[in-house]
Design a protein around this motif. Structure first.
Motif, short mmCIF file in Angstrom:
data_model
loop_
_atom_site.label_atom_id
_atom_site.label_comp_id
_atom_site.label_asym_id
_atom_site.label_seq_id
_atom_site.Cartn_x
_atom_site.Cartn_y
_atom_site.Cartn_z
N LEU A 27 0.85 -1.18 0.00
CA LEU A 27 0.00 0.00 0.00
C LEU A 27 0.89 1.24 0.00
O LEU A 27 2.08 1.17 0.32
N GLY A 28 0.32 2.37 -0.39
CA GLY A 28 1.09 3.60 -0.51
C GLY A 28 1.00 4.45 0.74
O GLY A 28 0.07 5.26 0.89
N HIS A 29 1.93 4.27 1.66
CA HIS A 29 1.98 5.06 2.88
C HIS A 29 3.43 5.37 3.19
O HIS A 29 4.33 4.59 2.86
N GLU A 30 3.66 6.49 3.85
CA GLU A 30 5.02 6.92 4.18
C GLU A 30 5.83 5.83 4.87
O GLU A 30 7.02 5.64 4.56
N VAL A 31 5.23 5.09 5.79
CA VAL A 31 5.99 4.08 6.53
C VAL A 31 6.31 2.86 5.67
O VAL A 31 7.15 2.04 6.04
N VAL A 32 5.64 2.73 4.54
CA VAL A 32 5.90 1.62 3.62
C VAL A 32 6.95 2.00 2.58
O VAL A 32 7.87 1.24 2.29
N TRP A 33 6.84 3.19 2.02
CA TRP A 33 7.76 3.52 0.92
C TRP A 33 9.08 4.13 1.38
O TRP A 33 10.02 4.24 0.60
N THR A 34 9.19 4.53 2.66
CA THR A 34 10.44 5.10 3.15
C THR A 34 11.26 4.02 3.85
O THR A 34 10.77 3.37 4.78
N VAL A 35 12.49 3.83 3.38
CA VAL A 35 13.30 2.70 3.85
C VAL A 35 14.72 3.14 4.19
O VAL A 35 15.22 4.15 3.66
N PRO A 36 15.40 2.39 5.06
CA PRO A 36 16.81 2.67 5.36
C PRO A 36 17.73 2.04 4.32
O PRO A 36 17.43 0.98 3.76
N TYR A 37 18.87 2.69 4.11
CA TYR A 37 19.84 2.22 3.11
C TYR A 37 21.24 2.57 3.60
O TYR A 37 21.47 3.62 4.20
N ALA A 38 22.19 1.69 3.31
CA ALA A 38 23.61 1.97 3.57
C ALA A 38 24.46 1.20 2.58
O ALA A 38 24.11 0.08 2.18
N GLN A 39 25.57 1.78 2.18
CA GLN A 39 26.57 1.07 1.38
C GLN A 39 27.94 1.39 1.96
O GLN A 39 28.20 2.51 2.40
N PHE A 40 28.79 0.39 1.99
CA PHE A 40 30.10 0.55 2.61
C PHE A 40 31.00 -0.58 2.14
O PHE A 40 30.54 -1.56 1.52
N VAL A 41 32.28 -0.45 2.42
CA VAL A 41 33.25 -1.47 2.04
C VAL A 41 33.71 -2.21 3.29
O VAL A 41 34.14 -1.59 4.27
N LEU A 42 33.59 -3.53 3.25
CA LEU A 42 34.17 -4.38 4.28
C LEU A 42 35.61 -4.66 3.87
O LEU A 42 35.86 -5.01 2.72
N PRO A 43 36.56 -4.53 4.79
CA PRO A 43 37.95 -4.73 4.40
C PRO A 43 38.23 -6.19 4.09
O PRO A 43 37.48 -7.08 4.47
N GLY A 44 39.32 -6.42 3.41
CA GLY A 44 39.79 -7.78 3.24
C GLY A 44 40.44 -8.25 4.52
O GLY A 44 40.23 -7.67 5.59
N PRO A 45 41.24 -9.30 4.46
CA PRO A 45 41.89 -9.83 5.66
C PRO A 45 42.71 -8.80 6.42
O PRO A 45 42.95 -8.96 7.61
N ALA A 46 43.14 -7.72 5.76
CA ALA A 46 43.84 -6.64 6.45
C ALA A 46 43.28 -5.32 5.97
O ALA A 46 42.95 -5.15 4.81
N GLY A 47 43.13 -4.38 6.90
CA GLY A 47 42.65 -3.05 6.52
C GLY A 47 41.38 -2.69 7.24
O GLY A 47 40.57 -3.56 7.56
N PRO A 48 41.18 -1.41 7.53
CA PRO A 48 39.99 -0.96 8.26
C PRO A 48 38.77 -0.90 7.38
O PRO A 48 38.86 -0.66 6.17
N ALA A 49 37.61 -1.13 7.98
CA ALA A 49 36.35 -0.97 7.25
C ALA A 49 36.10 0.50 7.00
O ALA A 49 36.61 1.36 7.71
N GLY A 50 35.30 0.79 6.00
CA GLY A 50 35.02 2.20 5.73
C GLY A 50 33.80 2.36 4.87
O GLY A 50 33.25 1.39 4.36
#
Length: 282
Positions: free
Chosen positions: A249-272
């Motif tokens: 259905l079309g309601h603010e609580v339905v169409w508004t969503v959280p989002y994130a994108q980021f890089v997970l480090p390999g075996p060495a290195g900080p996440a960012g």
């Protein structure tokens, strides 16, 4: 994304049915520390879902139409099928010649794996086979589904097995549809009852449950090489707001969503957070 595809593993996690307002409140209150440590600036980005229920939203997502920033555009996409006249394809967009980026990544040599959650991924009726059928390999068990109080733990365990069994040189695109937020979720809140049913509070408790286990998933995906990760909801859901319950259905609580994108480090290195190339195509 052109500098990412081919060099990084890829992870897409859809927190099925997660509302933006609940996710933002829990991050601000320090109640989801394992997720929050990876969110750029410690906060979720507010976006608009491409659909109001799982099937429609995921069809759009796999075609490259991820949730759109809830602000005036233009909003270039990370992935896009080659399409004359596209106004959301930019220099940083990874362009493919297939109808969805899952098969596009497979054509680039990625192992594409789906760990399903809600019924649209269970491969039982024909409709439940459409979305997982996009992947070279798909997994679903009843323990991954909405009725299981330990669904996400089971999904993470399967994801860990997938990663452990993959040759190191093979690139991986792993998709996980997390079912724990979807109704029923009352059993994630101590003291809640089936008779009382689901609520905004049980929805929040379900996200806290996911947070307790998602670190294992991130650790597995960062164990081989750097991994570009997207964590988002496919749509929200209503708990009585303006008389509405549920979604599709079309309601603010339905169409508004959280989002994130980021890089997970390999075996060495900080996440960012996502780097310049990813940001340019976000």
């Amino acid at each position: 994304m052109n500098a990412i595809v081919g060099s990084h593993d890829l992870l897409l996690v859809t927190l099925d049915t997660l509302r933006y307002d609940v996710a933002a409140e829990l991050a601000a209150a320090g109640r989801i520390p394992h997720l929050a440590r990876h969110l750029p600036g410690g906060v979720w980005e507010r976006r608009h879902a491409p659909g109001s229920f799982t099937y429609a939203s995921h069809q759009a997502i796999f075609a490259g139409f991820l949730p759109t920033p809830a602000a005036q555009g233009p909003h270039p996409r990370l992935f896009a099928a080659r399409f004359a006249g596209s106004e959301s394809t930019a220099d940083g967009t990874w362009v493919h010649d297939t109808p969805d980026f899952v098969s596009g990544l497979a054509a680039e040599g990625y192992r594409t794996v789906c760990v399903g959650g809600v019924g649209f991924f269970n491969r039982r009726p024909p409709l439940g086979s459409v979305l997982p059928g996009l992947f070279r390999e798909s997994h679903w068990e009843p323990s991954f589904g909405v009725a299981s109080p330990t669904s996400f733990e089971s999904q993470v365990e399967r994801a860990e097995e997938v990663v452990a069994g993959l040759p190191h040189e093979e690139r991986l695109f792993l998709f996980v549809n997390v079912s724990a937020l979807h109704q029923p979720n009352w059993f994630h809140l101590p003291g809640a009852t089936r008779a009382a049913g689901d609520s905004r509070e049980t929805h929040a408790a379900a996200l806290e449950y996911v947070d307790r286990h998602i670190g294992r998933l991130f650790a597995a995906m960062g164990s081989r090489r750097p991994c570009f990760a997207i964590v988002c909801s496919d749509h929200g859901t209503a708990y009585g707001e303006d008389g509405f319950t549920g979604h599709r259905l079309g309601h603010e609580v339905v169409w508004t969503v959280p989002y994130a994108q980021f890089v997970l480090p390999g075996p060495a290195g900080p996440a960012g957070p996502a780097g310049p190339d990813e940001e340019a195509a976000a």
